[in-house]
Design an enzyme around this catalytic site. Structure first.
Site, PDB file in Angstrom:
ATOM      1  N   GLY A   1       0.782  -1.229   0.000  1.00 63.16           N
ATOM      2  CA  GLY A   1       0.000   0.000   0.000  1.00 63.16           C
ATOM      3  C   GLY A   1       0.811   1.275   0.000  1.00 63.16           C
ATOM      4  O   GLY A   1       0.244   2.363   0.122  1.00 63.16           O
ATOM      5  N   GLN A   2       2.144   1.170  -0.127  1.00 64.90           N
ATOM      6  CA  GLN A   2       2.947   2.402  -0.151  1.00 64.90           C
ATOM      7  C   GLN A   2       2.679   3.155  -1.454  1.00 64.90           C
ATOM      8  O   GLN A   2       2.707   2.561  -2.542  1.00 64.90           O
ATOM      9  CB  GLN A   2       4.441   2.082  -0.020  1.00 64.90           C
ATOM     10  CG  GLN A   2       5.290   3.338   0.122  1.00 64.90           C
ATOM     11  CD  GLN A   2       6.781   3.045   0.345  1.00 64.90           C
ATOM     12  OE1 GLN A   2       7.208   1.898   0.388  1.00 64.90           O
ATOM     13  NE2 GLN A   2       7.558   4.102   0.476  1.00 64.90           N
ATOM     14  N   SER A   3       2.399   4.442  -1.332  1.00 69.96           N
ATOM     15  CA  SER A   3       2.133   5.260  -2.522  1.00 69.96           C
ATOM     16  C   SER A   3       3.089   6.432  -2.644  1.00 69.96           C
ATOM     17  O   SER A   3       3.250   6.987  -3.734  1.00 69.96           O
ATOM     18  CB  SER A   3       0.684   5.771  -2.504  1.00 69.96           C
ATOM     19  OG  SER A   3       0.457   6.578  -1.360  1.00 69.96           O
TER      20      SER A   3
ATOM     21  N   HIS B   1       8.086   6.961   5.592  1.00 65.95           N
ATOM     22  CA  HIS B   1       7.211   7.705   6.508  1.00 65.95           C
ATOM     23  C   HIS B   1       6.513   6.758   7.459  1.00 65.95           C
ATOM     24  O   HIS B   1       6.099   5.669   7.084  1.00 65.95           O
ATOM     25  CB  HIS B   1       6.189   8.549   5.741  1.00 65.95           C
ATOM     26  CG  HIS B   1       5.392   7.793   4.720  1.00 65.95           C
ATOM     27  ND1 HIS B   1       5.880   7.486   3.470  1.00 65.95           N
ATOM     28  CD2 HIS B   1       4.144   7.273   4.762  1.00 65.95           C
ATOM     29  CE1 HIS B   1       4.977   6.818   2.789  1.00 65.95           C
ATOM     30  NE2 HIS B   1       3.902   6.662   3.558  1.00 65.95           N
ATOM     31  N   LEU B   2       6.393   7.216   8.675  1.00 67.78           N
ATOM     32  CA  LEU B   2       5.651   6.514   9.723  1.00 67.78           C
ATOM     33  C   LEU B   2       4.250   7.104   9.767  1.00 67.78           C
ATOM     34  O   LEU B   2       4.100   8.327   9.833  1.00 67.78           O
ATOM     35  CB  LEU B   2       6.379   6.706  11.057  1.00 67.78           C
ATOM     36  CG  LEU B   2       5.794   6.143  12.353  1.00 67.78           C
ATOM     37  CD1 LEU B   2       6.918   5.979  13.389  1.00 67.78           C
ATOM     38  CD2 LEU B   2       4.696   7.038  12.937  1.00 67.78           C
ATOM     39  N   HIS B   3       3.230   6.244   9.709  1.00 64.94           N
ATOM     40  CA  HIS B   3       1.853   6.687   9.930  1.00 64.94           C
ATOM     41  C   HIS B   3       1.538   6.528  11.413  1.00 64.94           C
ATOM     42  O   HIS B   3       1.688   5.422  11.974  1.00 64.94           O
ATOM     43  CB  HIS B   3       0.860   5.804   9.176  1.00 64.94           C
ATOM     44  CG  HIS B   3       0.867   5.912   7.686  1.00 64.94           C
ATOM     45  ND1 HIS B   3       0.012   6.726   6.982  1.00 64.94           N
ATOM     46  CD2 HIS B   3       1.617   5.280   6.750  1.00 64.94           C
ATOM     47  CE1 HIS B   3       0.228   6.580   5.684  1.00 64.94           C
ATOM     48  NE2 HIS B   3       1.199   5.704   5.510  1.00 64.94           N
TER      49      HIS B   3
HETATM   50  P1  AMP Z   1       1.555   5.505   1.853  1.00 61.60           P
HETATM   51  O1  AMP Z   1       0.348   5.068   1.066  1.00 61.60           O
HETATM   52  O2  AMP Z   1       1.863   4.632   3.014  1.00 61.60           O
HETATM   53  O3  AMP Z   1       2.726   5.739   0.936  1.00 61.60           O
HETATM   54  O4  AMP Z   1       1.160   6.887   2.509  1.00 61.60           O
HETATM   55  C1  AMP Z   1       1.290   8.099   1.860  1.00 61.60           C
HETATM   56  C2  AMP Z   1       0.417   9.061   2.596  1.00 61.60           C
HETATM   57  O5  AMP Z   1       0.797  10.360   2.248  1.00 61.60           O
HETATM   58  C3  AMP Z   1      -1.078   8.930   2.270  1.00 61.60           C
HETATM   59  O6  AMP Z   1      -1.786   8.661   3.480  1.00 61.60           O
HETATM   60  C4  AMP Z   1      -1.440  10.292   1.676  1.00 61.60           C
HETATM   61  O7  AMP Z   1      -2.721  10.719   2.064  1.00 61.60           O
HETATM   62  C5  AMP Z   1      -0.341  11.172   2.239  1.00 61.60           C
HETATM   63  N1  AMP Z   1       0.001  12.345   1.466  1.00 61.60           N
HETATM   64  C6  AMP Z   1       0.284  12.416   0.146  1.00 61.60           C
HETATM   65  N2  AMP Z   1       0.611  13.678  -0.208  1.00 61.60           N
HETATM   66  C7  AMP Z   1       0.546  14.410   0.929  1.00 61.60           C
HETATM   67  C8  AMP Z   1       0.757  15.785   1.230  1.00 61.60           C
HETATM   68  N3  AMP Z   1       1.112  16.680   0.288  1.00 61.60           N
HETATM   69  N4  AMP Z   1       0.595  16.196   2.509  1.00 61.60           N
HETATM   70  C9  AMP Z   1       0.220  15.322   3.462  1.00 61.60           C
HETATM   71  N5  AMP Z   1       0.014  14.020   3.239  1.00 61.60           N
HETATM   72  C10 AMP Z   1       0.158  13.571   1.995  1.00 61.60           C
END
Ligand code: AMP
Length: 110
Positions: A89-91, A96-98
């Site tokens: 699910g990394q996008s 980054h830590l959630h």
């Molecule tokens: P992941 O899917 O684990 O890579 O998490 C990426 C996260 O980054 C997602 O939850 C997005 O909503 C968040 N995200 C993407 N662009 C931004 C941004 N400009 N500011 C804050 N969060 C962001």
């Protein structure tokens, strides 16, 4: 420069909930819980595994920052997630830590 590098460098304005020489934290754009904060290294690593291999001190600081933010938000329980790799699910491919809290979480995760 990737989007999280731009946020860390201040090129994209952002309110930091935590900031140090190596780490910044800010609210997720698309929150999945009442509290959803991202804690990132300022330096670019593609994912948490690469960060852990290269800089365990900064990796540790991500957890310390998350603990502090959870305390600031008064969270009595929270979930920490590192999506690592597209299949998990990394996008955004900057480590980054959630930090998620403020609602119940199911297990196993989807
Ligand atoms: P992941 O899917 O684990 O890579 O998490 C990426 C996260 O980054 C997602 O939850 C997005 O909503 C968040 N995200 C993407 N662009 C931004 C941004 N400009 N500011 C804050 N969060 C962001």
């Amino acid at each position: 420069m990737c989007i999280f590098c731009k946020i860390a460098a201040g090129e994209i304005p952002s309110d930091f909930l935590y900031e140090s020489a190596n780490v910044v934290a800010f609210k997720d754009l698309d929150p999945q819980a009442p509290t959803h904060v991202l804690v990132i290294p300022r330096a670019h690593y593609e994912n948490a595994a690469e960060l852990a291999a290269a800089d365990s001190v900064t990796m540790s600081e991500l957890f310390g920052a998350a603990r502090r933010i959870a305390s600031d938000f008064g969270l009595d329980g929270y979930r920490i997630t590192f999506n690592t790799g597209a299949s998990a699910g990394q996008s955004v491919f900057h480590a980054h830590l959630h930090l998620l809290g403020g609602r119940p979480f199911a297990w196993p995760p989807g």
